[in-house]
Design an enzyme around this catalytic site. Structure first.
Site, PDB file in Angstrom:
ATOM      1  N   ARG A  18     -13.112  -3.650  -7.516  1.00  0.00           N
ATOM      2  CA  ARG A  18     -12.691  -4.523  -6.427  1.00  0.00           C
ATOM      3  C   ARG A  18     -13.885  -4.879  -5.547  1.00  0.00           C
ATOM      4  O   ARG A  18     -14.708  -4.026  -5.225  1.00  0.00           O
ATOM      5  CB  ARG A  18     -11.646  -3.751  -5.626  1.00  0.00           C
ATOM      6  CG  ARG A  18     -10.894  -4.521  -4.604  1.00  0.00           C
ATOM      7  CD  ARG A  18      -9.811  -3.653  -3.993  1.00  0.00           C
ATOM      8  NE  ARG A  18     -10.366  -2.628  -3.126  1.00  0.00           N
ATOM      9  CZ  ARG A  18      -9.733  -2.088  -2.075  1.00  0.00           C
ATOM     10  NH1 ARG A  18      -8.510  -2.500  -1.782  1.00  0.00           N
ATOM     11  NH2 ARG A  18     -10.293  -1.162  -1.337  1.00  0.00           N
ATOM     12  N   ASP A  47       2.268  -6.024   7.236  1.00  0.00           N
ATOM     13  CA  ASP A  47       1.040  -5.236   7.312  1.00  0.00           C
ATOM     14  C   ASP A  47      -0.127  -6.197   7.062  1.00  0.00           C
ATOM     15  O   ASP A  47      -0.216  -6.829   5.991  1.00  0.00           O
ATOM     16  CB  ASP A  47       1.101  -4.121   6.253  1.00  0.00           C
ATOM     17  CG  ASP A  47      -0.118  -3.203   6.298  1.00  0.00           C
ATOM     18  OD1 ASP A  47      -1.187  -3.631   6.765  1.00  0.00           O
ATOM     19  OD2 ASP A  47       0.010  -2.057   5.817  1.00  0.00           O
ATOM     20  N   PHE A  54       0.857  -1.181   0.000  1.00  0.00           N
ATOM     21  CA  PHE A  54       0.000   0.000   0.000  1.00  0.00           C
ATOM     22  C   PHE A  54       0.901   1.241   0.000  1.00  0.00           C
ATOM     23  O   PHE A  54       1.861   1.307   0.768  1.00  0.00           O
ATOM     24  CB  PHE A  54      -0.904  -0.021   1.231  1.00  0.00           C
ATOM     25  CG  PHE A  54      -2.007   0.981   1.154  1.00  0.00           C
ATOM     26  CD1 PHE A  54      -3.121   0.744   0.364  1.00  0.00           C
ATOM     27  CD2 PHE A  54      -1.928   2.181   1.852  1.00  0.00           C
ATOM     28  CE1 PHE A  54      -4.148   1.680   0.281  1.00  0.00           C
ATOM     29  CE2 PHE A  54      -2.949   3.117   1.778  1.00  0.00           C
ATOM     30  CZ  PHE A  54      -4.063   2.865   0.987  1.00  0.00           C
ATOM     31  N   TYR A  89     -10.643  -1.085  10.604  1.00  0.00           N
ATOM     32  CA  TYR A  89     -11.895  -0.590   9.990  1.00  0.00           C
ATOM     33  C   TYR A  89     -12.339  -1.444   8.812  1.00  0.00           C
ATOM     34  O   TYR A  89     -13.397  -1.201   8.254  1.00  0.00           O
ATOM     35  CB  TYR A  89     -11.777   0.887   9.572  1.00  0.00           C
ATOM     36  CG  TYR A  89     -10.473   1.287   8.900  1.00  0.00           C
ATOM     37  CD1 TYR A  89     -10.202   0.918   7.603  1.00  0.00           C
ATOM     38  CD2 TYR A  89      -9.533   2.034   9.582  1.00  0.00           C
ATOM     39  CE1 TYR A  89      -9.015   1.283   7.001  1.00  0.00           C
ATOM     40  CE2 TYR A  89      -8.340   2.411   8.994  1.00  0.00           C
ATOM     41  CZ  TYR A  89      -8.079   2.039   7.700  1.00  0.00           C
ATOM     42  OH  TYR A  89      -6.899   2.388   7.110  1.00  0.00           O
ATOM     43  N   LYS A  90     -11.525  -2.434   8.420  1.00  0.00           N
ATOM     44  CA  LYS A  90     -11.913  -3.273   7.280  1.00  0.00           C
ATOM     45  C   LYS A  90     -12.655  -4.508   7.809  1.00  0.00           C
ATOM     46  O   LYS A  90     -13.818  -4.429   8.167  1.00  0.00           O
ATOM     47  CB  LYS A  90     -10.673  -3.645   6.475  1.00  0.00           C
ATOM     48  CG  LYS A  90      -9.905  -2.442   5.914  1.00  0.00           C
ATOM     49  CD  LYS A  90      -8.699  -2.896   5.138  1.00  0.00           C
ATOM     50  CE  LYS A  90      -7.748  -1.777   4.778  1.00  0.00           C
ATOM     51  NZ  LYS A  90      -8.286  -0.798   3.848  1.00  0.00           N
TER      52      LYS A  90
HETATM   53  C1  LIG Z   1      -2.343  -2.184   3.471  1.00  0.00           C
HETATM   54  C2  LIG Z   1      -2.597  -0.826   4.011  1.00  0.00           C
HETATM   55  N1  LIG Z   1      -1.624  -0.197   4.688  1.00  0.00           N
HETATM   56  C3  LIG Z   1      -1.800   1.051   5.183  1.00  0.00           C
HETATM   57  C4  LIG Z   1      -2.983   1.725   5.012  1.00  0.00           C
HETATM   58  C5  LIG Z   1      -3.133   3.117   5.560  1.00  0.00           C
HETATM   59  O1  LIG Z   1      -3.886   3.086   6.721  1.00  0.00           O
HETATM   60  P1  LIG Z   1      -4.292   4.402   7.532  1.00  0.00           P
HETATM   61  O2  LIG Z   1      -4.975   5.322   6.587  1.00  0.00           O
HETATM   62  O3  LIG Z   1      -5.226   3.902   8.590  1.00  0.00           O
HETATM   63  O4  LIG Z   1      -3.056   4.997   8.095  1.00  0.00           O
HETATM   64  C6  LIG Z   1      -4.035   1.094   4.321  1.00  0.00           C
HETATM   65  C7  LIG Z   1      -5.318   1.797   4.134  1.00  0.00           C
HETATM   66  O5  LIG Z   1      -6.255   1.300   3.588  1.00  0.00           O
HETATM   67  C8  LIG Z   1      -3.829  -0.201   3.798  1.00  0.00           C
HETATM   68  O6  LIG Z   1      -4.785  -0.830   3.111  1.00  0.00           O
END
Ligand SMILES: Cc1ncc(COP(=O)(O)O)c(C=O)c1O
Length: 397
Positions: free
Chosen positions: A356, A184, A113, A209-210
């Protein structure tokens, strides 16, 4: 066998909506409404500041961290809640780099991400010791692990394609080369079985939150392997990670174990929502969730490929090698998704061209999958996506 009819009733999903976006934002757990109302009225309202002691607010991050830990194979006292995932990525990577000095490479992949990569870039810039962020293709990660790598930092499930890394094998390879790992779990926690201890992961982070349904902006978690708990240096040395926050010393001393990964005042209301959301996992077998998720994804792939020949599958067909989501590519992906949303089938779009869909057995079943595929078929066959309003880009896709 997990009773998914029971778990479905625990969520407030608007009548007629097919919600295939729990991989982005889980739905509202019914219990959260009451729990938060009670927290506001009975705890904040009545106790005011006494709530930190009387209502256990200060202990919430640890207690709920242990609840999340149960879902990801983390023993008690190794997981703690707080902040956003991006912050937790920074903390974990900083601590891992500190534990492995003398090496210059942070290895990651192009399926990570972007925020994780951005946080790594920011950290490397601040450290100013010539570290390099090396980003390779997901398939090239294993071969890129060598003795220059200080930390292997990966997201287990690719947010766009759903491709699942082999956490255990890659961690073993990293360790054999003398590297540490940061995983992650944003698209793993609550989506599939995770065994952090079994995989030997050094650090892990994730959001809630997912698949954990903690609500928009719900607090993140960080896991530190038992062997690093007393040696990991917290780069974000906030007062609540201090050994004695209420001594108000002028110098920082890291707190015991996982408590050192706390930073500042915890988001009590958000943690209360998450606490209620986690109740949904009582009596749920993660093996059942996984088997059902694979079956739902397989069914969706088969139905969409049969009905919509113009959509190109972007996710592996091998259920064991993907997370709990399916993506298809199409040059008009954005407009197609808008047309779906207008018909109450909710997924999302990830640039440049992926539509998605997340499959979450706690509240999604076969009927939803078949319904969504049928609506998608109509949209594709009748080119219903080709309307000006579906091409207008919103801020959040
Ligand atoms: C794999 C991954 N890492 C990091 C993040 C970023 O998270 P945050 O906005 O809560 O810092 C996300 C957000 O969807 C994500 O999917």
């Amino acid at each position: 066998m997990t009773d998914f009819a029971r778990t479905r009733a625990l969520f407030d999903i608007p009548e007629g909506m097919i919600y295939l976006d729990g991989n982005s934002l889980g739905p509202l757990p019914v219990a959260a409404k009451e729990r938060v109302a009670a927290m506001l009225a009975d705890e904040w309202g009545k106790h005011l500041i006494k709530g930190w002691n009387a209502a256990g607010w200060m202990n919430q991050s640890r207690r709920i961290g242990d609840r999340v830990g149960k879902l990801i194979g983390a023993p008690e006292g190794t997981t703690i809640m707080g902040d956003t995932l991006s912050i937790k990525v920074y903390q974990a990577l900083a601590a891992a780099l500190d534990l492995n000095p003398g090496r210059q490479v942070v290895l990651s992949d192009s399926g990570n991400f972007p925020s994780d990569l951005y946080m790594a870039q920011g950290l490397i810039g601040s450290l100013g010791r010539g570290l390099e962020l090396k980003v390779v293709e997901p398939e090239a990660v294993a071969d890129a692990i060598d003795e220059t790598v200080a930390v292997l930092m990966l997201t287990e499930v690719d947010y766009r394609t759903g491709r699942l890394h082999d956490m255990k094998a890659l961690t073993a390879k990293a360790h054999a080369a003398g590297a540490l790992t940061v995983w992650d779990l944003a698209h793993s926690a609550g989506a599939l079985p995770v065994d952090l201890i079994g995989a030997g992961a050094d650090f892990a982070v994730g959001c809630t939150y997912k698949y954990l349904n903690g609500g928009p902006g719900a607090p993140a978690f960080i896991y530190v392997a038992p062997k690093h708990l007393e040696t990991a240096r917290p780069a974000l040395s906030g007062w609540l990670g201090h050994e004695a926050p209420f001594a108000f010393d002028l110098d920082y001393r890291a707190g015991a174990g996982i408590d050192r990964m706390r930073v500042g005042t915890p988001p009590v209301i958000a943690l209360t929502v998450l606490d209620a959301a986690l109740d949904a996992w009582e009596g749920v077998s993660m093996a059942d969730v996984r088997a059902t998720s694979i079956a739902l994804c397989d069914l969706f792939i088969a139905e969409v490929e049969k009905r919509c020949p113009d959509l190109v599958l972007a996710t592996t067909r091998d259920g064991e090698r993907r997370g709990s989501q399916v993506s298809f590519r199409h040059p008009q992906g954005y407009a197609i998704m808008q047309a779906l949303i207008a018909r109450n089938v909710i997924g999302d779009f990830r640039a440049p061209d992926a539509i998605r869909f997340g499959f979450t057995p706690l509240y999604i079943g076969e009927k939803d999958v078949l319904g969504a595929a049928a609506i998608l078929e109509t949209i594709m066959k009748d080119r219903l996506w080709d309307r000006p309003e579906y091409h207008r880009k919103a801020a959040v896709t």
